[in-house]
Design a protein around this motif. Sequence first.
Motif, mmCIF file in Angstrom:
data_model
loop_
_atom_site.group_PDB
_atom_site.id
_atom_site.type_symbol
_atom_site.label_atom_id
_atom_site.label_comp_id
_atom_site.label_asym_id
_atom_site.label_seq_id
_atom_site.Cartn_x
_atom_site.Cartn_y
_atom_site.Cartn_z
ATOM 1 N N GLU B 14 -19.433 -91.729 16.337
ATOM 2 C CA GLU B 14 -18.472 -92.438 15.484
ATOM 3 C C GLU B 14 -17.695 -91.441 14.631
ATOM 4 O OE1 GLU B 14 -20.387 -95.138 12.823
ATOM 5 O OE2 GLU B 14 -18.606 -96.374 12.538
ATOM 6 N N GLY B 15 -16.362 -91.615 14.602
ATOM 7 C CA GLY B 15 -15.510 -90.726 13.833
ATOM 8 C C GLY B 15 -15.000 -89.523 14.597
ATOM 9 N N ALA B 16 -15.580 -89.250 15.746
ATOM 10 C CA ALA B 16 -15.207 -88.077 16.541
ATOM 11 C C ALA B 16 -14.034 -88.396 17.473
ATOM 12 C CB ALA B 16 -16.413 -87.596 17.341
ATOM 13 N N ILE B 17 -13.743 -87.436 18.354
ATOM 14 C CA ILE B 17 -12.687 -87.570 19.357
ATOM 15 C C ILE B 17 -13.333 -87.469 20.741
ATOM 16 C CG2 ILE B 17 -10.572 -86.554 20.313
ATOM 17 C CD1 ILE B 17 -10.042 -85.321 17.569
ATOM 18 N N VAL B 18 -12.826 -88.263 21.678
ATOM 19 C CA VAL B 18 -13.345 -88.178 23.051
ATOM 20 C C VAL B 18 -12.170 -88.237 24.025
ATOM 21 C CG1 VAL B 18 -13.670 -90.668 23.431
ATOM 22 C CG2 VAL B 18 -15.128 -89.045 24.616
ATOM 23 N N GLN B 19 -12.308 -87.482 25.113
ATOM 24 C CA GLN B 19 -11.285 -87.454 26.160
ATOM 25 C C GLN B 19 -11.898 -87.948 27.459
ATOM 26 O OE1 GLN B 19 -8.749 -83.892 26.520
ATOM 27 N NE2 GLN B 19 -9.156 -83.899 28.711
ATOM 28 N N ILE B 20 -11.302 -88.968 28.044
ATOM 29 C CA ILE B 20 -11.777 -89.529 29.311
ATOM 30 C C ILE B 20 -10.780 -89.138 30.403
ATOM 31 C CG2 ILE B 20 -12.394 -91.628 30.554
ATOM 32 C CD1 ILE B 20 -12.897 -92.957 27.826
ATOM 33 N N ASN B 21 -11.270 -88.424 31.393
ATOM 34 C CA ASN B 21 -10.401 -87.915 32.449
ATOM 35 C C ASN B 21 -10.332 -88.845 33.651
ATOM 36 O OD1 ASN B 21 -9.910 -85.542 30.986
ATOM 37 N ND2 ASN B 21 -11.759 -84.584 31.804
ATOM 38 N N CYS B 22 -9.220 -88.743 34.356
ATOM 39 C CA CYS B 22 -9.008 -89.524 35.576
ATOM 40 C C CYS B 22 -8.208 -88.671 36.552
ATOM 41 C CB CYS B 22 -8.257 -90.811 35.253
ATOM 42 S SG CYS B 22 -7.719 -91.768 36.694
ATOM 43 N N THR B 23 -8.734 -88.466 37.740
ATOM 44 C CA THR B 23 -7.981 -87.770 38.778
ATOM 45 C C THR B 23 -7.744 -88.735 39.930
ATOM 46 O OG1 THR B 23 -10.000 -86.917 39.784
ATOM 47 C CG2 THR B 23 -8.898 -85.504 38.182
ATOM 48 N N TYR B 24 -6.610 -88.560 40.599
ATOM 49 C CA TYR B 24 -6.261 -89.519 41.631
ATOM 50 C C TYR B 24 -5.644 -88.840 42.845
ATOM 51 C CZ TYR B 24 -1.544 -89.088 39.649
ATOM 52 O OH TYR B 24 -0.332 -88.596 39.191
#
Lengths: 114, 109
Positions: B14-24
């Motif tokens: 909570e309060g942090a940053i997250v990056q969710i990746n997607c390759t196609y």
Amino acid sequence: DGGITQSPKYLFRKEGQNVTLSCEQNLNHDAMYWYRQDPGQGLRLIYYSQIVNDFQKGDIAEGYSVSREKKESFPLTVTSAQKNPTAFYLCASSDGSTDTGELFFGEGSRLTVL
Amino acid sequence: GQNIDQPTEMTATEGAIVQINCTYQTSGFNGLFWYQQHAGEAPTFLSYNVLDGLEEKGRFSSFLSRSKGYSYLLLKELQMKDSASYLCAVLDSNYQLIWGAGTKLIIKP
């Protein structure tokens, strides 16, 4: 409020029975879709309709049937020919006039075959 | 064949940053979507990218690189309500949506 209504939310069926899932929208959208969602898989398209009285098969249409007699309604029948019908079913609609193709989804119907 | 890859599950604080990746890898490209789906609920639209670059919308941003077949969804100032699955979908040359399996994001206090 405009939106898409699916019913029932939960449905149990015995093997060999057909069931019909309802989908109604009051967004005045031309296009409507039925998707199936299984754990660990992406949404898979069952059927879609871009205008009244016309519909096309999606990737996994076998064992399913639809009708589009009214713009607002796009019911899905899961027939006894569908070998593995237990799943979460999502109905969606879109305004075909936009390029983005954003979909608006109903709350889903969870079908369990006993 | 057409394919969308996303991580199955991610955990963040909570309060942090997250990056969710997607390759196609798809037959053609007419845009990439991100949707949020809480458990047992309908997916809701988050973003649409058709040109390279970053699109920012409040705490959420989405990035696209068409040459790399790559996108990410960036969530800042994470809140507990951000716990959900995030679905990546690509509109192919036939204007059909190809969906990834989704990334389940778990937010911990």
